[in-house]
Design a protein around this motif. Sequence first.
Motif, PDB file in Angstrom:
ATOM      1  N   HIS A   1      -3.256  14.885   3.284  1.00  0.00           N
ATOM      2  CA  HIS A   1      -1.627  14.963   2.677  1.00  0.00           C
ATOM      3  C   HIS A   1      -0.934  13.768   2.198  1.00  0.00           C
ATOM      4  CE1 HIS A   1      -3.206  19.011   5.243  1.00  0.00           C
ATOM      5  NE2 HIS A   1      -2.655  18.387   6.370  1.00  0.00           N
ATOM      6  N   CYS A   2      -1.240  13.413   2.165  1.00  0.00           N
ATOM      7  CA  CYS A   2      -0.904  11.709   1.888  1.00  0.00           C
ATOM      8  C   CYS A   2      -0.860  12.241   1.048  1.00  0.00           C
ATOM      9  CB  CYS A   2      -1.984  10.960   2.321  1.00  0.00           C
ATOM     10  SG  CYS A   2      -1.800   9.641   3.623  1.00  0.00           S
ATOM     11  N   LEU A   3      -1.467  12.453   0.169  1.00  0.00           N
ATOM     12  CA  LEU A   3      -1.641  12.729  -1.586  1.00  0.00           C
ATOM     13  C   LEU A   3      -0.034  14.163  -1.687  1.00  0.00           C
ATOM     14  CD1 LEU A   3      -1.617  12.916  -4.317  1.00  0.00           C
ATOM     15  CD2 LEU A   3      -3.300  15.072  -4.135  1.00  0.00           C
TER      16      LEU A   3
ATOM     17  N   TYR B   1      -3.211  -0.083  -2.244  1.00  0.00           N
ATOM     18  CA  TYR B   1      -4.143  -1.726  -2.272  1.00  0.00           C
ATOM     19  C   TYR B   1      -5.585  -1.727  -1.473  1.00  0.00           C
ATOM     20  CZ  TYR B   1      -5.586  -6.471  -3.899  1.00  0.00           C
ATOM     21  OH  TYR B   1      -6.048  -7.579  -4.371  1.00  0.00           O
ATOM     22  N   GLN B   2      -4.809  -1.450  -0.287  1.00  0.00           N
ATOM     23  CA  GLN B   2      -5.937  -1.789   0.540  1.00  0.00           C
ATOM     24  C   GLN B   2      -6.348  -0.929   1.076  1.00  0.00           C
ATOM     25  OE1 GLN B   2      -5.694  -4.306   2.234  1.00  0.00           O
ATOM     26  NE2 GLN B   2      -3.124  -5.129   1.985  1.00  0.00           N
ATOM     27  N   ILE B   3      -6.442   0.494   0.554  1.00  0.00           N
ATOM     28  CA  ILE B   3      -7.342   1.312   1.351  1.00  0.00           C
ATOM     29  C   ILE B   3      -8.652   1.234  -0.470  1.00  0.00           C
ATOM     30  CG2 ILE B   3      -7.865   3.701   0.314  1.00  0.00           C
ATOM     31  CD1 ILE B   3      -4.821   4.300   1.506  1.00  0.00           C
ATOM     32  N   ALA B   4      -8.408   0.691  -0.987  1.00  0.00           N
ATOM     33  CA  ALA B   4      -9.110   0.633  -2.278  1.00  0.00           C
ATOM     34  C   ALA B   4     -10.084  -0.553  -2.077  1.00  0.00           C
ATOM     35  CB  ALA B   4      -7.944   0.297  -4.068  1.00  0.00           C
ATOM     36  N   LYS B   5      -9.739  -0.996  -1.171  1.00  0.00           N
ATOM     37  CA  LYS B   5     -10.518  -2.797  -1.171  1.00  0.00           C
ATOM     38  C   LYS B   5     -11.008  -2.545  -0.113  1.00  0.00           C
ATOM     39  CE  LYS B   5      -8.000  -6.356   0.400  1.00  0.00           C
ATOM     40  NZ  LYS B   5      -7.175  -7.848   0.517  1.00  0.00           N
TER      41      LYS B   5
ATOM     42  N   HIS C   1      -9.547   9.314   1.354  1.00  0.00           N
ATOM     43  CA  HIS C   1      -8.461   9.476   0.409  1.00  0.00           C
ATOM     44  C   HIS C   1      -8.897   9.912  -1.283  1.00  0.00           C
ATOM     45  CE1 HIS C   1      -5.083   8.786   2.714  1.00  0.00           C
ATOM     46  NE2 HIS C   1      -6.240   7.893   3.590  1.00  0.00           N
ATOM     47  N   ALA C   2      -8.289  11.079  -1.860  1.00  0.00           N
ATOM     48  CA  ALA C   2      -8.985  11.375  -3.434  1.00  0.00           C
ATOM     49  C   ALA C   2      -7.774  10.154  -3.842  1.00  0.00           C
ATOM     50  CB  ALA C   2      -7.836  12.591  -3.542  1.00  0.00           C
ATOM     51  N   LEU C   3      -8.505   8.641  -4.170  1.00  0.00           N
ATOM     52  CA  LEU C   3      -7.762   7.593  -4.683  1.00  0.00           C
ATOM     53  C   LEU C   3      -6.663   7.256  -6.623  1.00  0.00           C
ATOM     54  CD1 LEU C   3      -7.423   4.558  -3.249  1.00  0.00           C
ATOM     55  CD2 LEU C   3      -9.538   4.395  -4.584  1.00  0.00           C
ATOM     56  N   SER C   4      -7.958   8.296  -7.321  1.00  0.00           N
ATOM     57  CA  SER C   4      -7.355   7.709  -7.897  1.00  0.00           C
ATOM     58  C   SER C   4      -6.085   8.981  -8.429  1.00  0.00           C
ATOM     59  CB  SER C   4      -8.550   9.011  -8.799  1.00  0.00           C
ATOM     60  OG  SER C   4      -8.821  10.294  -8.774  1.00  0.00           O
ATOM     61  N   LEU C   5      -6.019  10.205  -7.774  1.00  0.00           N
ATOM     62  CA  LEU C   5      -4.761  10.911  -7.119  1.00  0.00           C
ATOM     63  C   LEU C   5      -3.470  10.376  -7.188  1.00  0.00           C
ATOM     64  CD1 LEU C   5      -5.996  14.504  -6.928  1.00  0.00           C
ATOM     65  CD2 LEU C   5      -5.633  14.036  -9.715  1.00  0.00           C
ATOM     66  N   LEU C   6      -3.470   9.201  -5.687  1.00  0.00           N
ATOM     67  CA  LEU C   6      -3.172   8.801  -5.068  1.00  0.00           C
ATOM     68  C   LEU C   6      -2.110   7.595  -5.580  1.00  0.00           C
ATOM     69  CD1 LEU C   6      -4.130   7.960  -1.409  1.00  0.00           C
ATOM     70  CD2 LEU C   6      -2.059   8.927  -2.603  1.00  0.00           C
TER      71      LEU C   6
ATOM     72  N   VAL D   1     -10.717  -0.218 -10.051  1.00  0.00           N
ATOM     73  CA  VAL D   1     -10.973   0.175 -11.000  1.00  0.00           C
ATOM     74  C   VAL D   1      -9.489   1.170 -11.493  1.00  0.00           C
ATOM     75  CG1 VAL D   1     -12.264   1.291 -12.808  1.00  0.00           C
ATOM     76  CG2 VAL D   1     -12.996  -0.642 -11.829  1.00  0.00           C
ATOM     77  N   GLN D   2      -9.808   1.895 -10.037  1.00  0.00           N
ATOM     78  CA  GLN D   2      -9.019   3.117  -9.874  1.00  0.00           C
ATOM     79  C   GLN D   2      -7.632   2.593 -10.016  1.00  0.00           C
ATOM     80  OE1 GLN D   2     -10.418   6.365  -7.613  1.00  0.00           O
ATOM     81  NE2 GLN D   2     -12.667   5.511  -7.397  1.00  0.00           N
ATOM     82  N   LEU D   3      -7.566   1.615  -9.277  1.00  0.00           N
ATOM     83  CA  LEU D   3      -6.396   1.364  -9.243  1.00  0.00           C
ATOM     84  C   LEU D   3      -5.255   0.376 -10.553  1.00  0.00           C
ATOM     85  CD1 LEU D   3      -5.898  -1.582  -6.013  1.00  0.00           C
ATOM     86  CD2 LEU D   3      -5.212   0.895  -5.783  1.00  0.00           C
TER      87      LEU D   3
END
Lengths: 158, 1014
Positions: free
Chosen positions: B585-587, B626-630, B636-641, B691-693
């Motif tokens: 639901h975050c997205l 940034y924290q999620i990526a670390k 999470h679907a990081l790239s979409l976020l 990279v995704q960030l």
Amino acid sequence: MNITQKINDAPQVYEVVTKARGVQEADFDDDVRDLVDPEEVYELIRNITDPEHPLTLEQLHVTNKEHIYVDDPSNRVLVEFTPTIPHCSMAALIGLCIRVRLLRSLPERFKVDIKVREGTHQSETHVNKQLNDKERVAAALENTYLLDVINQCLATAV
Amino acid sequence: MVVQRLVDAYIIGLGDNSDNSELLEKLIECITSGDASLLELVQALGSYLASEEASRRSKGVHVLSEVLKGLPEAAIPTQAISRLVQFFCARLSDATCVPYVLTAINALVRLPAFSNQYSIDVLNALFKEVHVQSFQYSTRSTAYQLLELVMQNHPESAKQMGDDFVLGFAQMLDGEKDPRSLSVAFQLVPKIAALVDIKNNAEDIFDVIFCYFPITFKNRDGDPSAISAESLKAALRSAITCSPYFGEMAVKPLVSKTTATATSAKIDAFETLAAGTCTFSPDVYRKELESLVEQIREDVFMSSEESVVDAALETLEAVYSIIKPESTSSVPGSPMDTSDQIAVANDSSSPLDYVLKEAVFQLTADEIKNSEQIGRILRAAARSSPYNCSVISDAVIPIVIERLDSTEVLTVRRELMDVLNHVLSASCDVDRKAECLEADKINLLNIYRPDSSVPLDKEYSFLHITRLKGITLLVLMPDFLSGDEMAVALQTLARASIERNEDENVNKEATHLLIQLSQSKPEQIQTVVLPMFFSALREKIIAVQRVSHLLNALGAIGVSASKILIPVLNGLVEIVTSGELAPPHCLATVSTIRKMIEAIIVAKDGASICHELISSVVSPLSDWVYQIAKKSTGEHALSLLVLEIARTTVSTFSSLGSEEQQQYLEAMFARYQPVATAVQTEGVESGSSLVQLLPLFSSAICSCWPQTKLPVDDLAGFIGNLSAVAVATSSQIQRDVCFEIIASVVNKTSDSKQRSALTQTALDRADQAAEPCSLAHVLLRNWLARALVKCSDKRGYEMVSWLLEQITSASPHAAAAAEGFSIILGDHDWSVTTQTHGVIKVLSKQRFYATVVPQLTSQFQVGNDAVKTNLLVVLTNTVRHMPKSVLMNGVENVVPLLLSAIRLTEGGLKAASIRTIAMVIIESPDTVQNELVSSIVPLLIASLDQNGTKNSVEVRRTACDALALIPEKYIYPVVQSTRKDVLRALTTARDDRKRLVRQDATKAYNKWLSLGDS
């Protein structure tokens, strides 16, 4: 009968609540076969105009999604419709409009039965017989006046 | 002598209808310069002016009037004016001269020396001697103009003339038929009424104007000078309603006109009656009130046209706003408070009885009919004044409450509540609480209290909606609910919006009502409603559909009132960053935040809150991601976020000034040091979360103004690094980000030499970093071409030529080069776009089209099949991003290529080609008429085939759409030879395996079937 005089002067008009089927991702997936379902058939006939009133069969509750039965694998479709009043002399014409619409829209493999819903018309058997007799339907469609009326009713059903 | 000669020549010219403007200029010049005097001109004209022959006299006056019109003020001696006025007044009796005399007098009226007495003389002569209606339109227009000038420059003279002036005008207008003159004359009436006391002649003037009511007029199409029917109607309305003296005569016929069968006449009568309330005496309305109310009721109950109902109700409101009860109006000036007025009014018959009696009768009947209409009438009458509102509330509310107490029939309850809502809304409209409401407060609260005995299913949703509307009205009512009561009311609304109802219309209505309330009660919404929404979102198990509903509602509430926006955004950001929301639901939440910000930024003062948005929304979200990526948990679907947050960054960041952007960029580079380094570092693992960030950086850098300085020491070095990294990296995200930044920076470099140098650096470093002609090299040129073509730099076309060369020389990356043309012209979220301040020259697309398409056409003739396919891909990518206007210019050359594209390509490109052909069929059917039967229709029929992979669902649908267009655009003889084939193909398509195709095929089939019927 005086042609300008209406059989049912003031029919009950219902609010249209049909929602268009949303487009899903699977609708574009060519590997998934979409079977013909009652909703698709209803979509084809709900906007037919009533021969008497500038209202659609959906607004008059003449056609109803729940009264359509489809069996895609066996190629059968049954549409039951409800005339607005039991002595409606337009019942046969409405049925004919539905038949022509489906004739021009559904895949040819389907055998279509059109019936008046049980207990909703005083000459139910007679109308049903008329609507499902191939030769009588063909003869009716050769009558150019009748065909014009049907085409007018179908003009909105695109 | 000179004057005489000029005059003679002029008059001969008049006889021949030749162009005399040069002679006129000479005459004017002669007198202005002092070479001749006005007297000499008159002397020269003597024989004409005094001639016994009418045509000679008129020519003489014509010359004199034209010269007077052209002469400057100083050239007409003061002493001459008196003589001229006398002369022209006398000439007004000479019908042949009147048109020119009026022109001359109009010229004289403008002079400062023209006295009031002269005006009176002129007008007396005009009214006495001239029968204006017997002249042509131009003369009549000059006569009206004269009256207007006199009223404007010499109002005293009009006042002095008094009744004569009014009567003269009435006679002048009597019989006028030209709408242009009528429009001018109607506009004069209010001016006359303001200037002169029209009491004695009110009837005369009223008769002359009212006979035109209701006025209808159809203007000719394409006549720019034509007046509109609306302006004429408005002019007549302001004329009829300009004076209180007209009231007595106007109201009765207007009321009878409201029974007209023509809708426009009916509405006009209602609107004129409403307009008259500003000037007419209330007494004149009182006399006709009964029949007027009767007619309004009939229209509200029976009329099918909403415009008539609205006009009728507005009239009712306007009329009641001026009518006071007789007992109170008989003591003018005596101050009475509302309760006294009510007490007095109760003893005698009140004007509101006409409305109330019928309403009370209906409300007490067993079956309530037309509750909606009764409510609307009561509301219109009640909102006319606080006093009327009190009277109506006192009369109606107790009856409704009593009836609601005694009835359990839900439909009746709903109708009663509907009426109650209308009456309550009138209290809100006049911003004053009716006296009786306080006494009935408990009853009212009970009525609107949620009733658990009523099931929450669809059948009763109207009852629920009516109740919710009532609650909203209680909240809006001034000084009615206490703080706690209001909180309970808002909680009820919020619950209706949040909780799942059988009928989603209840949710929608509740949300809509909350949106309305958020504008007037933002504090209460913030403290009561928002926490409820947020806690609903925090629920552990929550369905996707529910989240989307809650987010939509919150988004709409937030955007509707600026005071609530930031609290809503802060709440959503907190929920997302706190980790309480389930990852899927975050997205959706971040996406809602973005949509809200986009909506608010386009509003006019949206830019002012960008600072706040960056600190309260963009930064926390960036930190969170940034924290999620670390952690790289993979939940999470990081790239979409990241994409959503990057888009949010673009919206806010691009609205900042360049200095603020610079500060923010520096802070960003410092805060996310590892990511900033990763942008320019080779060998970052393609799977690495950091990279995704990268799109976050790219979006911020690309949103800068051209003058914003990037936080890098050496720009060329930076671009070179990016270029080298892009061609060497294995990460697609990193490569794209590098290209986006390169394109944006190159495009925004204003100096062409510097731009060229940067381009060269990028190309050189790419060549050094990896072997030339890799896929990345091709993409780099595509991106550089995007940057340069959009700012119309010629180097962009060098890139395009290089790419075309790759295609024609059948290099291994020819297909990628062809596909890359969509990068050059297509849309992008942030790199080189208008929103992100990219430099985009006006005709850049046109230039691209004019340059590239001829090259494609010529190379298409010589290439082999593989080359042709790629060229067609280029063509389709070019054509699909071109504006229609560009495309239609010279489209006949492109059509054969498009047809080849349909034949050779597949999927999206094929669909795009078919769409372009369809566009040509719509816009310019003649262009493709020759190819239609021989090529286009067979290709479209072939595109309907569902076997094989070439024709995707999209292709088959576009083919059906294109086929459906043909019967609309071409006549039967053109397409009749192919009709059978098309019908056969569409019959097969009606049995397609995909429903969408079947639907489109059915539409097309029915169109072809009815072809030739009419």
